[in-house]
Structure formats: structure tokens, C-alpha cells
Design a protein around this motif. Sequence first.
Motif, PDB file in Angstrom:
ATOM      1  N   VAL A  34       0.928  -0.706  -0.178  1.00 19.72           N
ATOM      2  CA  VAL A  34       0.053   0.363   0.481  1.00 19.72           C
ATOM      3  C   VAL A  34       0.755   1.053   0.176  1.00 19.72           C
ATOM      4  O   VAL A  34       1.891   1.033   0.800  1.00 19.72           O
ATOM      5  CB  VAL A  34      -1.006  -0.460   0.909  1.00 19.72           C
ATOM      6  CG1 VAL A  34      -1.966  -1.271   1.027  1.00 19.72           C
ATOM      7  CG2 VAL A  34      -0.232  -0.236   2.903  1.00 19.72           C
ATOM      8  N   GLY A  78      -0.435   5.248  -5.455  1.00 22.62           N
ATOM      9  CA  GLY A  78      -2.127   4.696  -6.242  1.00 22.62           C
ATOM     10  C   GLY A  78      -1.578   4.539  -8.048  1.00 22.62           C
ATOM     11  O   GLY A  78      -2.370   3.680  -8.124  1.00 22.62           O
ATOM     12  N   TYR A  86      -4.733   1.358  -7.457  1.00 27.99           N
ATOM     13  CA  TYR A  86      -3.983   0.790  -5.994  1.00 27.99           C
ATOM     14  C   TYR A  86      -4.299  -0.378  -5.957  1.00 27.99           C
ATOM     15  O   TYR A  86      -4.926  -0.301  -4.582  1.00 27.99           O
ATOM     16  CB  TYR A  86      -5.826   1.544  -5.407  1.00 27.99           C
ATOM     17  CG  TYR A  86      -5.310   3.961  -5.351  1.00 27.99           C
ATOM     18  CD1 TYR A  86      -4.900   4.793  -4.553  1.00 27.99           C
ATOM     19  CD2 TYR A  86      -6.233   4.706  -6.143  1.00 27.99           C
ATOM     20  CE1 TYR A  86      -4.537   5.729  -4.477  1.00 27.99           C
ATOM     21  CE2 TYR A  86      -6.193   5.310  -6.796  1.00 27.99           C
ATOM     22  CZ  TYR A  86      -5.269   6.340  -5.627  1.00 27.99           C
ATOM     23  OH  TYR A  86      -4.659   8.203  -5.136  1.00 27.99           O
ATOM     24  N   ALA A 137       0.828  -1.204  -4.628  1.00 29.45           N
ATOM     25  CA  ALA A 137       1.880   0.935  -4.683  1.00 29.45           C
ATOM     26  C   ALA A 137       3.204   0.184  -5.491  1.00 29.45           C
ATOM     27  O   ALA A 137       3.822  -1.058  -5.189  1.00 29.45           O
ATOM     28  CB  ALA A 137       1.475   0.690  -3.522  1.00 29.45           C
TER      29      ALA A 137
END
Length: 386
Positions: free
Chosen positions: A231, A234, A238, A241
Motif C-alpha cells: 500500500v 496509487g 491502487y 503500490a
Amino acid sequence: MAAPRIYLDYNAGAPLRPEVRAAMIDALDATGNASSVHGEGRAARSKVELARRLVAKLVGADPVRVIFTSGGTEANVTVLSPKMRIGAGEIAIDTLLVGATEHPSVLAGGRFGKSDTLAIAVDGEGRLNLDDLSGKLDGLQAEGKRALVSVMLANNETGVIQPVAEIAAIARKFGALVHTDAIQAAGRIPVDIAALGVDFLTLSAHKIGGPQGAGAIVLGGDLASPLPLLVGGGQEKYSRAGTQNVAAIVGFGVAAECARADLDRQAEWTLWRDEIATAAHPAILLSGGADRLPQTLSLSVEGLQAETLVIALDLEGAAVSAGSACSSGKVGISHVMKAMKVPESQAKAAIRVSFGWQTSESDIRRFTEVWGRVMRRLAPGVTRAA
């Protein structure tokens, strides 16, 4: 001059294709982050999107459903998630069901705990036991639990092809989601994600002549997606990452395009596979009664250790392997052989021979000659008796 080596370990990693190398060098020479909005960034992004379309074509998918990763292991671990996104919401997955002969990255359970991961039995040929799958799904449904089923399309050690479409149909009856690791199958047999009926399919570039360090998750028809493993930014809408590795992704796309053309060689590869099996006296062909990849076979010479045979062949100029490359350095019998209940004397001696895009008929002929020399040295009594 020494004879060129015979590389027969494509299931561990295929040689880099010249078309891939050229495309990657071109991408490396370019400037720009694929997430930037300036001209250089847009040019990099266009290369990524072309690769996405080419990878999607390899498995009959919509390009918007392809998520690039750093390789097959990351792709598998990302998909094996106890939480999934469907539309704007999330659902929880209680239990992961995996085939007993899966790749180590799947057998480990991904993001599921050990207590929430169950193995599905296979028969002596390595084919999934569909009754065991149905029974486990029925039991979980009775407990009010939702499952994710993960079964590879083709085994990396034996080449056994699983009936994934049938597995997916069974899973659907119990409301389960389905993932298939198609890393060994893509480019060796036709793969169509819609025909398979799965929610997720994973791929790796270096098995088809692309670079190491590039893989993909392909989403199926219901648009379920796992929560991201990585994460932050985007990238990949998304879903994953991190700055995209443009050169590796470009190489993956070119390799996928070439691998589609390789499908015309299935009959030739099957002939070569069977020629090796016939010539490899006194070896036993494992999983010979199952539907298998056209370029993979597992052989066992009782009385020999697999490592001894691999080293002897290597010294003669032929590269093969003992089981999965991802399990190298481990002493013991392959989990695939254990799941198939192969007798210990055969399991300890099992090796894998796999070939692909660069293999020639001359390589196959020379390998059978090398095999004969090695057997005369390591198993003289058996070869003389023949």
C-alpha cells in the motif's frame, strides 16, 4: 571446442528471449516515471499499457483486469487474502483450500493463518481429488464459512494439468472464490480465464522467456479483488503500490506475445517429451497416466539420489532439476511426491526435465545420449540387463 550445454530446466526459468532483451534495453534507455504526467512519463505509461494488453491476450482477459507485480510469488500471496473487495464493499474469507501439490508460495497460505488453511488431497498421479474438495466445501458451508480455493493449472514438478474449470464449477455451488496459479501453464497450453471460470489467475514473466522480477494478477469476471499487499501510492489503480518497473513490464509483454506463438509447438513438444520418456531407461515416468504439459516430465531412477543424478547430468553438460527451484537447498522428499504417495525409493530419485522456446530437436537427441552415458556409469547393472 566443448559442445553447447543442454538447458532443460525451463520450469525454473526460461532463457531470456532476444526480442525481450531488445525491448527492455529500449525501455531502459528512456526517461520517465510511468506515474508522471509530463511527456516522458506519458511515454513510459504507454509502454506499460501496451504490455498490459499483451499479457491480457495471453490468457484471454480484459487488459483493465491485469495488475502487475514483482513476480509470481507476490502475485500469489496478494491473491491469497482473507479480505476481498467486491464493488464498493468488502467481504471476509474464512478458509483457504489449496491443492496438496501447489507451489510453495501457495501451500504456505499467503495471508491466511495455518489454522485457516486446508489441503485438498490428490491421487497417485497428482490429480486433485474432487470428492475431497466437495466434502471440505460442504463442511465449511455447514459451519457458515466462506472459502477461497487455490489450485494450480499445471504442476511445476510433474506437469500435471488440473481440471480447473470443473474445480471452479464445484466451488461456485458453495459460494467459494477460486484462484488458479497459471504460471507454468501459460505459453505451454491455451489458457482462457473466462473458460476456466476463476476469479483470479496469476502469471510470471520469467517462465515464458521474460525477465525475472515481473508477474501479474489477472482478475476474473466477478470483479472481486484482494486487498493490496503493498500500500502507498496509487499505481496499478491502487491495487499494488510502488513505482512500476517499466523495463521488466515491457519485457513481460513481449514475452507474452512470443509465448502465444509458441502454442503452435504443442504437438512437437509432446513428441519430444515422450521421446525422452521412452529413451530414459531405466527411469520410471511419474504421473504418466495424467494429462500433462507438453514440455514437462518427471523421471525417477530407483536406487539413485536425485541430487546425484542432477550433478552427473550437469557434469555432462545437461541442466535439469530435482523438484521445484523454489525449494532448492532443502534436503528431503518433495511435498509433491509425498502428496502423491510416491514410494520413498522413487521419490528420493525424482528429477524434472522441462524445455521450451529455445529447445531444438538436437538438444533432445543429445540429452538422450547424455542420459545413456550417465546411466552406464551410475546404474551399469540395470543398463546392461536391458
